[in-house]
Structures are given as structure tokens and as C-alpha cells.
Design a protein around this motif. Sequence first.
Motif, PDB file in Angstrom:
ATOM      1  N   VAL A 162       0.852  -1.184   0.000  1.00 50.42           N
ATOM      2  CA  VAL A 162       0.000   0.000   0.000  1.00 50.42           C
ATOM      3  C   VAL A 162       0.892   1.240   0.000  1.00 50.42           C
ATOM      4  O   VAL A 162       1.831   1.333   0.789  1.00 50.42           O
ATOM      5  CB  VAL A 162      -0.938   0.038   1.225  1.00 50.42           C
ATOM      6  CG1 VAL A 162      -1.772   1.303   1.222  1.00 50.42           C
ATOM      7  CG2 VAL A 162      -1.835  -1.189   1.263  1.00 50.42           C
ATOM      8  N   ILE A 163       0.583   2.162  -0.886  1.00 51.01           N
ATOM      9  CA  ILE A 163       1.283   3.451  -0.945  1.00 51.01           C
ATOM     10  C   ILE A 163       0.328   4.504  -0.398  1.00 51.01           C
ATOM     11  O   ILE A 163      -0.768   4.693  -0.926  1.00 51.01           O
ATOM     12  CB  ILE A 163       1.663   3.809  -2.395  1.00 51.01           C
ATOM     13  CG1 ILE A 163       2.593   2.747  -2.976  1.00 51.01           C
ATOM     14  CG2 ILE A 163       2.287   5.199  -2.451  1.00 51.01           C
ATOM     15  CD1 ILE A 163       2.804   2.877  -4.468  1.00 51.01           C
ATOM     16  N   ASP A 164       0.713   5.167   0.693  1.00 49.19           N
ATOM     17  CA  ASP A 164      -0.077   6.280   1.222  1.00 49.19           C
ATOM     18  C   ASP A 164       0.273   7.512   0.391  1.00 49.19           C
ATOM     19  O   ASP A 164       1.427   7.948   0.368  1.00 49.19           O
ATOM     20  CB  ASP A 164       0.242   6.530   2.695  1.00 49.19           C
ATOM     21  CG  ASP A 164      -0.274   5.416   3.592  1.00 49.19           C
ATOM     22  OD1 ASP A 164      -1.294   4.799   3.235  1.00 49.19           O
ATOM     23  OD2 ASP A 164       0.340   5.176   4.646  1.00 49.19           O
ATOM     24  N   TYR A 165      -0.731   8.056  -0.290  1.00 47.11           N
ATOM     25  CA  TYR A 165      -0.522   9.194  -1.196  1.00 47.11           C
ATOM     26  C   TYR A 165      -1.194  10.428  -0.617  1.00 47.11           C
ATOM     27  O   TYR A 165      -2.393  10.609  -0.704  1.00 47.11           O
ATOM     28  CB  TYR A 165      -1.096   8.852  -2.571  1.00 47.11           C
ATOM     29  CG  TYR A 165      -0.934   9.919  -3.621  1.00 47.11           C
ATOM     30  CD1 TYR A 165       0.233  10.645  -3.744  1.00 47.11           C
ATOM     31  CD2 TYR A 165      -1.959  10.192  -4.516  1.00 47.11           C
ATOM     32  CE1 TYR A 165       0.383  11.621  -4.724  1.00 47.11           C
ATOM     33  CE2 TYR A 165      -1.818  11.164  -5.504  1.00 47.11           C
ATOM     34  CZ  TYR A 165      -0.653  11.864  -5.590  1.00 47.11           C
ATOM     35  OH  TYR A 165      -0.515  12.825  -6.563  1.00 47.11           O
ATOM     36  N   TYR A 166      -0.394  11.285   0.050  1.00 51.74           N
ATOM     37  CA  TYR A 166      -0.878  12.539   0.607  1.00 51.74           C
ATOM     38  C   TYR A 166      -0.768  13.604  -0.479  1.00 51.74           C
ATOM     39  O   TYR A 166       0.298  13.804  -1.040  1.00 51.74           O
ATOM     40  CB  TYR A 166      -0.033  12.940   1.816  1.00 51.74           C
ATOM     41  CG  TYR A 166      -0.160  11.965   2.961  1.00 51.74           C
ATOM     42  CD1 TYR A 166      -1.130  12.158   3.929  1.00 51.74           C
ATOM     43  CD2 TYR A 166       0.682  10.856   3.056  1.00 51.74           C
ATOM     44  CE1 TYR A 166      -1.262  11.262   4.974  1.00 51.74           C
ATOM     45  CE2 TYR A 166       0.556   9.964   4.094  1.00 51.74           C
ATOM     46  CZ  TYR A 166      -0.418  10.165   5.057  1.00 51.74           C
ATOM     47  OH  TYR A 166      -0.548   9.279   6.085  1.00 51.74           O
ATOM     48  N   GLU A 168      -1.439  -1.026  -3.996  1.00 52.67           N
ATOM     49  CA  GLU A 168      -2.674  -0.234  -3.944  1.00 52.67           C
ATOM     50  C   GLU A 168      -2.300   1.174  -3.476  1.00 52.67           C
ATOM     51  O   GLU A 168      -1.413   1.341  -2.636  1.00 52.67           O
ATOM     52  CB  GLU A 168      -3.632  -0.872  -2.942  1.00 52.67           C
ATOM     53  CG  GLU A 168      -4.885  -0.091  -2.673  1.00 52.67           C
ATOM     54  CD  GLU A 168      -5.704  -0.709  -1.552  1.00 52.67           C
ATOM     55  OE1 GLU A 168      -6.489   0.034  -0.943  1.00 52.67           O
ATOM     56  OE2 GLU A 168      -5.551  -1.908  -1.289  1.00 52.67           O
ATOM     57  N   VAL A 169      -2.976   2.186  -4.007  1.00 51.21           N
ATOM     58  CA  VAL A 169      -2.733   3.569  -3.596  1.00 51.21           C
ATOM     59  C   VAL A 169      -3.851   3.988  -2.643  1.00 51.21           C
ATOM     60  O   VAL A 169      -5.024   3.943  -2.993  1.00 51.21           O
ATOM     61  CB  VAL A 169      -2.667   4.525  -4.805  1.00 51.21           C
ATOM     62  CG1 VAL A 169      -2.480   5.965  -4.338  1.00 51.21           C
ATOM     63  CG2 VAL A 169      -1.553   4.122  -5.753  1.00 51.21           C
ATOM     64  N   SER A 170      -3.459   4.378  -1.444  1.00 49.89           N
ATOM     65  CA  SER A 170      -4.411   4.883  -0.459  1.00 49.89           C
ATOM     66  C   SER A 170      -4.365   6.409  -0.518  1.00 49.89           C
ATOM     67  O   SER A 170      -3.386   7.032  -0.094  1.00 49.89           O
ATOM     68  CB  SER A 170      -4.031   4.395   0.944  1.00 49.89           C
ATOM     69  OG  SER A 170      -4.898   4.942   1.909  1.00 49.89           O
ATOM     70  N   LYS A 217      -5.004  10.188   0.297  1.00 53.82           N
ATOM     71  CA  LYS A 217      -5.204  10.962   1.520  1.00 53.82           C
ATOM     72  C   LYS A 217      -5.081  12.458   1.212  1.00 53.82           C
ATOM     73  O   LYS A 217      -3.978  13.006   1.217  1.00 53.82           O
ATOM     74  CB  LYS A 217      -4.182  10.549   2.572  1.00 53.82           C
ATOM     75  CG  LYS A 217      -4.280   9.061   2.924  1.00 53.82           C
ATOM     76  CD  LYS A 217      -3.212   8.667   3.891  1.00 53.82           C
ATOM     77  CE  LYS A 217      -3.247   7.192   4.180  1.00 53.82           C
ATOM     78  NZ  LYS A 217      -4.327   6.764   5.013  1.00 53.82           N
TER      79      LYS A 217
END
Length: 64
Positions: A4-8, A33-35, A37
Motif C-alpha cells: 500500500v502506498i499512502d498518497y498525501y 494499492e494507492v491509499s 489521503k
Amino acid sequence: MSKVIDYYFTVVSPWTYLGSYRLAEIAKRHGAEVSVKPVNLGEIFPRTGGLPLPLGANAIRKDL
């Protein structure tokens, strides 16, 4: 374990828009998966000591 990639990101940035497609392609290629944010940098910068962003269409055109 899933990747999972956290995308702020900030919705007012043209760079966010342009980079999001490339990030999605890279994530897909690596089975991640891109999360998404969203953040408001106008609220975050004053609290963290960041520099204020220039406002207005002229600043955006100049940056591009």
C-alpha cells in the motif's frame, strides 16, 4: 502482505494532478494499492513552519 502506498496530496496543485497518473501506473506495475489521503497545505504549513503558498492564477502560470 499487500503493498500500500499512502498518497498525501493537495487538490489545488497541478503537480498533484499530473503526478497521480504516473503514481497509479507505477503502483499497478508493482502490485500495490494507492491509499489516497487529501490534505490542505494551507492549514498544515502555518502549523508546521512551512512557507505560505503564493495565491492566484498568475503564481500558478509562473510555476508551470
